[in-house]
Design a protein around this motif. Sequence first.
Motif, short mmCIF file in Angstrom:
data_model
loop_
_atom_site.label_atom_id
_atom_site.label_comp_id
_atom_site.label_asym_id
_atom_site.label_seq_id
_atom_site.Cartn_x
_atom_site.Cartn_y
_atom_site.Cartn_z
N PRO A 118 -1.55 -10.89 -10.41
CA PRO A 118 -2.32 -9.79 -9.81
C PRO A 118 -2.57 -10.00 -8.33
CG PRO A 118 -3.31 -10.49 -11.87
CD PRO A 118 -2.22 -11.47 -11.55
N ASP A 119 -2.50 -8.92 -7.58
CA ASP A 119 -2.81 -8.98 -6.15
C ASP A 119 -4.29 -8.70 -5.94
OD1 ASP A 119 -2.87 -6.29 -6.78
OD2 ASP A 119 -1.19 -5.74 -5.53
N PRO A 120 -4.83 -9.14 -4.81
CA PRO A 120 -6.27 -8.96 -4.58
C PRO A 120 -6.61 -7.58 -4.02
CG PRO A 120 -5.30 -10.19 -2.79
CD PRO A 120 -4.19 -9.94 -3.79
N TYR A 121 -5.92 -6.56 -4.46
CA TYR A 121 -6.09 -5.20 -3.95
C TYR A 121 -7.36 -4.58 -4.53
CZ TYR A 121 -4.84 -0.30 -3.01
OH TYR A 121 -4.82 0.99 -2.57
N ALA A 122 -8.19 -4.04 -3.66
CA ALA A 122 -9.38 -3.30 -4.09
C ALA A 122 -9.14 -1.83 -3.74
CB ALA A 122 -10.61 -3.82 -3.39
N LEU A 123 -9.42 -0.93 -4.66
CA LEU A 123 -9.08 0.47 -4.47
C LEU A 123 -9.67 1.06 -3.20
CD1 LEU A 123 -9.29 1.88 -8.10
CD2 LEU A 123 -7.25 1.53 -6.71
N GLY A 124 -10.96 0.93 -2.98
CA GLY A 124 -11.60 1.54 -1.82
C GLY A 124 -11.10 0.98 -0.50
N SER A 125 -11.17 -0.33 -0.36
CA SER A 125 -10.73 -0.93 0.90
C SER A 125 -9.22 -0.79 1.07
CB SER A 125 -11.14 -2.40 0.97
OG SER A 125 -10.57 -3.13 -0.10
N GLY A 126 -8.48 -0.73 -0.04
CA GLY A 126 -7.03 -0.52 0.04
C GLY A 126 -6.67 0.83 0.61
N LEU A 127 -7.42 1.85 0.23
CA LEU A 127 -7.19 3.19 0.78
C LEU A 127 -7.44 3.21 2.29
CD1 LEU A 127 -8.89 5.48 -1.89
CD2 LEU A 127 -6.48 5.45 -1.29
N VAL A 128 -8.53 2.61 2.69
CA VAL A 128 -8.88 2.57 4.12
C VAL A 128 -7.81 1.82 4.89
CG1 VAL A 128 -10.56 1.72 5.79
CG2 VAL A 128 -11.34 2.84 3.71
N ALA A 129 -7.42 0.65 4.38
CA ALA A 129 -6.40 -0.16 5.07
C ALA A 129 -5.07 0.61 5.16
CB ALA A 129 -6.20 -1.48 4.34
N PHE A 130 -4.71 1.30 4.08
CA PHE A 130 -3.44 2.02 4.06
C PHE A 130 -3.40 3.10 5.14
CE2 PHE A 130 -0.64 5.40 2.45
CZ PHE A 130 0.53 4.67 2.27
N TYR A 131 -4.44 3.92 5.21
CA TYR A 131 -4.43 5.05 6.14
C TYR A 131 -4.87 4.69 7.56
CZ TYR A 131 -2.90 8.26 2.63
OH TYR A 131 -2.13 8.91 1.69
N THR A 132 -5.26 3.46 7.80
CA THR A 132 -5.53 3.02 9.17
C THR A 132 -4.38 2.18 9.70
OG1 THR A 132 -6.78 1.11 8.35
CG2 THR A 132 -8.04 3.10 8.96
N GLY A 133 -3.28 2.12 8.93
CA GLY A 133 -2.08 1.43 9.40
C GLY A 133 -2.11 -0.07 9.22
N ARG A 134 -3.04 -0.59 8.43
CA ARG A 134 -3.07 -2.04 8.20
C ARG A 134 -2.34 -2.44 6.94
NH1 ARG A 134 -9.30 -2.95 8.75
NH2 ARG A 134 -9.15 -1.04 7.56
N GLY A 135 -1.70 -1.49 6.29
CA GLY A 135 -0.93 -1.78 5.08
C GLY A 135 0.55 -1.75 5.39
N ASP A 136 1.34 -1.39 4.42
CA ASP A 136 2.79 -1.30 4.55
C ASP A 136 3.14 -0.04 5.35
OD1 ASP A 136 5.56 -0.95 4.18
OD2 ASP A 136 5.49 -1.84 2.18
N LEU A 137 3.63 -0.22 6.57
CA LEU A 137 3.89 0.92 7.45
C LEU A 137 5.05 1.78 6.96
CD1 LEU A 137 3.27 -0.65 10.97
CD2 LEU A 137 1.76 0.80 9.61
N ALA A 138 6.02 1.18 6.28
CA ALA A 138 7.14 1.97 5.75
C ALA A 138 6.63 2.93 4.67
CB ALA A 138 8.22 1.05 5.19
N VAL A 139 5.76 2.45 3.80
CA VAL A 139 5.21 3.31 2.75
C VAL A 139 4.30 4.37 3.36
CG1 VAL A 139 3.83 3.35 0.63
CG2 VAL A 139 5.43 1.48 1.02
#
Length: 166
Positions: A118-139
Motif C-alpha cells: 500500500p502507498d501512503p496516499y490520503a484522499l484529501g491531501s492527494g486531491l490537493v497535491a494532484f491539482y496543485t501540480g505536486r503529483g504525477d504531471l503526465a496524469v
Amino acid sequence: MILGHAGLAVLARRTAFSTVSLVPLLAAAYGPDLIDKMGMVFWGTSGKFVGHSLAVFAAVAGLLALWLRLFRPGPAAQTGRAGRLWWALTLLWLSHLLFDLTEPVVLFWPFLGPLPPPDPYALGSGLVAFYTGRGDLAVLALDLLCLGAALAAVLRPRRTADVRSG
C-alpha cells in the motif's frame, strides 16, 4: 486522473454513446477507483490495487455481459441497446486503466507477481497535491485534456438534426 474520468463519461454521453444514461457511464469511468478506494479506506490496501488490473476488468466485463444476457432479453432493438451499454461501460473502464497510467505489475496482476505494498496516499491531501501540480504531471495533463475535450463536446453547437432528434 480524478475529474478527467468524469470528463470521459460526459464525452462518451455527448458523442458515441448518447443513448446510454450518464449514471452507468460515470460508474464505469470510476469503476477501478470505486473498488480500490473502498479497499484503501476499509482494508488499508493501495489506491491502485486489484481494481486497476485487467483480471478484475475481465471479470466485471464478463459479469456485465452475463447480466445483460440474462436480465435484458428482448427484441433485436433492445439487444442492440444492451450491446451499446456493454461497449460503453467496458471502454470507459479500460480508459480508466489507460489514463491512470497503471503500472504493469498492477495492470497484469497476478501474472507479473504480487501487488505492490500500500502507498501512503490520503484522499484529501492527494486531491490537493494532484491539482496543485505536486503529483504525477503526465496524469494531470491527461486529466486536463479529458476535461477540455468534455467541455468542448458540451459547448459544441448542436446541428439541426441533433435538435430534432434530441
